[in-house]
Write an enzyme that holds these catalytic residues in place. Structure first.
Site, short mmCIF file in Angstrom:
data_model
loop_
_atom_site.label_atom_id
_atom_site.label_comp_id
_atom_site.label_asym_id
_atom_site.label_seq_id
_atom_site.Cartn_x
_atom_site.Cartn_y
_atom_site.Cartn_z
N ARG A 137 0.85 -1.18 0.00
CA ARG A 137 0.00 0.00 0.00
C ARG A 137 0.90 1.24 0.00
NH1 ARG A 137 -3.21 2.63 4.99
NH2 ARG A 137 -4.19 4.30 3.80
N ASP A 194 -3.03 4.89 -2.77
CA ASP A 194 -4.23 5.47 -2.16
C ASP A 194 -4.80 6.61 -2.99
OD1 ASP A 194 -4.56 3.94 0.02
OD2 ASP A 194 -4.30 5.57 1.47
N HIS A 254 -15.12 7.60 5.13
CA HIS A 254 -14.14 6.78 5.88
C HIS A 254 -13.88 7.55 7.17
CE1 HIS A 254 -10.53 4.04 6.10
NE2 HIS A 254 -10.28 4.93 7.05
N LEU A 255 -14.51 7.10 8.26
CA LEU A 255 -14.43 7.84 9.53
C LEU A 255 -13.73 6.99 10.58
CD1 LEU A 255 -18.10 9.21 9.61
CD2 LEU A 255 -16.07 10.26 8.58
N ASN A 257 -9.59 7.17 12.75
CA ASN A 257 -8.67 8.15 13.31
C ASN A 257 -8.34 9.17 12.21
OD1 ASN A 257 -7.32 9.09 15.51
ND2 ASN A 257 -5.43 8.03 14.95
N GLY A 377 -13.39 2.75 11.92
CA GLY A 377 -13.71 2.58 13.34
C GLY A 377 -14.94 3.32 13.81
N GLY A 379 -17.23 5.12 11.76
CA GLY A 379 -18.35 4.91 10.84
C GLY A 379 -19.03 3.57 11.06
N ASN A 381 -18.77 1.60 13.91
CA ASN A 381 -19.09 1.18 15.27
C ASN A 381 -19.82 2.18 16.15
OD1 ASN A 381 -17.63 -1.35 15.07
ND2 ASN A 381 -15.81 -0.06 14.96
P1 AMP Z 1 -9.70 3.35 12.73
O1 AMP Z 1 -8.74 4.47 12.40
O2 AMP Z 1 -10.56 2.94 11.59
O3 AMP Z 1 -9.06 2.21 13.44
O4 AMP Z 1 -10.73 3.97 13.80
C1 AMP Z 1 -10.30 4.41 15.06
C2 AMP Z 1 -11.41 5.22 15.70
O5 AMP Z 1 -12.60 4.42 15.76
C3 AMP Z 1 -11.08 5.64 17.11
O6 AMP Z 1 -11.43 6.99 17.32
C4 AMP Z 1 -11.97 4.75 17.95
O7 AMP Z 1 -12.36 5.38 19.14
C5 AMP Z 1 -13.18 4.58 17.05
N1 AMP Z 1 -13.94 3.41 17.44
C6 AMP Z 1 -13.61 2.11 17.29
N2 AMP Z 1 -14.57 1.32 17.83
C7 AMP Z 1 -15.52 2.13 18.34
C8 AMP Z 1 -16.76 1.95 19.02
N3 AMP Z 1 -17.22 0.72 19.30
N4 AMP Z 1 -17.46 3.03 19.37
C9 AMP Z 1 -17.00 4.27 19.11
N5 AMP Z 1 -15.85 4.53 18.46
C10 AMP Z 1 -15.12 3.48 18.08
#
Ligand code: AMP
Length: 451
Positions: A137, A194, A254-255, A257, A377, A379, A381
């Site tokens: 990537r 990307d 894509h939501l 970090n 993460g 979007g 969860n």
């Molecule tokens: P990523 O960059 O896709 O790994 O996403 C990370 C983000 O997703 C962080 O801000 C986490 O707090 C958030 N996240 C992951 N799981 C959850 C959840 N169950 N509820 C709320 N936020 C989450």
């Protein structure tokens, strides 16, 4: 033909106290999307992703079935140790192997990962010869790459040249490429960019209103990022909605970090929120996203900051972390806001508002929208954040179903039955897209060679 490939992601801060966890899963020969064994074609491929703090490696077998999902064979993560970079994200299953080891550099890390692929308990392969191709990537492909390519010296040179636009990522990816060249010199490698998905943006979307000469001299323009994720979730959303992608107007979000959104009009990306670098656009975990550019010289002057320091502020100390003062992790910010922390609540409100504004903008850009697709993460969860994002959008025909929003699951629709615009959750799978591109490109190059 059966192919095996390897994909690895590396981090630039993986130089001390690094731990490694390898998780293996049984491989399915059947395409899990259509369950038709005969329509699948498999490629065992190692994917390598190196980004800010981690190296990620996925050994997968690829199905070329159009309704496919990936068949993950083995997944490994290397992360720098520390409170912010622990392993807590990954569920433990009975096949998981955890290795704690000091690794001097990326080369040593790669050696350890490859060794565990063949020598750990329940090792997914017996020899590295079983790997047919390696996919990498690469965050920044600039003007050079509008699609994935086989890696050769010229490609390596261009990735290096483009490092100025994505210093953390491209340099780290090059270390991954070199480590793979050293340990697996005869295995073909593919670079998946990307940015290439956004090479379809029209000039009115990718140009900045700066003097034109800077575009000519330095190629300053919008390139976007997270393109592999946007590409994957748009394709999967079309499958879930049971409509051809070419008939749909989609807004993909894509939501995580890092955060980005795209307008995808009839399968073609026409706008995206990240810019010359992945700093632009939405408010993120530690990145500020779009701000008044005049703030930069103001801060430099009043806080006596160098360019690198001000860059650091915008990339690492802003966003959810900067506003809340609590964390870049939305879960901690949510807990703090529920405990009455006003700055945490403000951070939460700003994050959702930032997404809402792009939804409005992209509806205007495309003259409508059929579906909004969420991933990563937050979007996937965070039901509370989704509720806040879609609150008040009924006049635009966007209505969230509260009950469906609460349900946990995989790919699913969460819009109300009377919502004109569908809301869909698609867990992203960049590894799969990298595997698929790697498989296709290596196969094509072998056919060309045979002719
Ligand atoms: P990523 O960059 O896709 O790994 O996403 C990370 C983000 O997703 C962080 O801000 C986490 O707090 C958030 N996240 C992951 N799981 C959850 C959840 N169950 N509820 C709320 N936020 C989450």
């Amino acid at each position: 033909m059966r192919k095996r490939s390897l994909r690895v992601r590396f981090s630039s801060r993986m130089n001390s106290g690094t731990a490694c966890r390898i998780r293996t899963a049984r491989t399915s020969a059947v395409c899990s999307a259509c369950l038709q064994f005969t329509k699948t074609k498999r490629c065992r491929r190692l994917a390598v992703e190196r980004s800010g703090h981690q190296c990620r490696l996925v050994l997968s077998e690829v199905s070329t079935c159009p309704r496919r999902k990936s068949c993950c064979h083995c997944e490994g993560h290397l992360r720098a140790r520390g409170p912010a970079n622990a392993f807590h994200k990954h569920g433990i299953d009975e096949n998981e192997v955890v290795i704690d080891a000091q690794m001097a550099d990326h080369d040593a890390a790669m050696a350890l990962v490859l060794d565990s692929l063949i020598n750990s308990d329940d090792a997914p392969i017996k020899s590295l010869d079983e790997i047919d191709a390696i996919g990498h990537r690469i965050v920044q492909g600039g003007k050079y790459f509008d699609k994935s390519v086989l890696i050769d010296d010229d490609v390596i040179e261009k990735i290096d040249e483009l490092a100025e636009l994505a210093p953390l990522h491209n340099k780290a990816a090059l270390m991954g490429i070199r480590a793979c060249q050293k340990h697996m010199p005869n295995i073909p490698m593919v670079a998946v960019f990307d940015t290439s998905f956004f090479q379809t943006l029209p000039p009115k979307a990718y140009m900045y209103p700066l003097p034109y000469e800077y575009y000519e001299k330095y190629a300053i323009r919008k390139y976007g990022a997270h393109g592999t994720s946007h590409r994957y979730i748009s394709e999967r959303a079309a499958v879930v909605l049971d409509e051809p992608l070419e008939d749909l107007k989609l807004i993909t979000c894509h939501l995580g970090n890092g955060c980005s959104m795209s307008a995808i009009d009839h399968g073609v990306a026409v706008d995206t929120s990240m810019g010359l670098t992945p700093l632009d656009g939405l408010m993120m975990g530690t990145r500020c996203g779009a701000i008044d550019p005049a703030i930069v010289p103001f801060l430099m002057e009043h806080e006596n900051l160098t360019t690198s320091e001000v860059n650091d502020v915008m990339n690492k100390k802003s966003g959810l972390l900067g506003i809340s003062g609590v964390s870049n992790d939305l879960r901690s910010v949510r807990d703090a806001s529920e405990g009455g922390n006003e700055r945490a609540q403000l951070a939460y409100d700003m994050y959702s508002n930032s997404v809402k504004k792009y939804i409005g903008a992209y509806i205007a850009v495309m003259g409508g929208v059929d579906a909004i697709v969420l991933t990563a993460g937050v979007g996937e969860n965070c039901e509370k954040m989704r509720r806040m994002i879609f609150a008040g959008l009924q006049p635009l025909g966007i209505i969230l179903d509260e009950e469906k929003n609460r349900q946990r699951g995989f790919e699913r629709e969460i819009s109300a039955d009377n919502s004109a615009v569908k809301i869909v959750i698609i867990p992203t799978n960049e590894e799969y897209m990298i595997a698929l591109d790697t498989f296709r490109i290596v196969e094509e190059s072998e056919i060309d060679r045979d002719i």
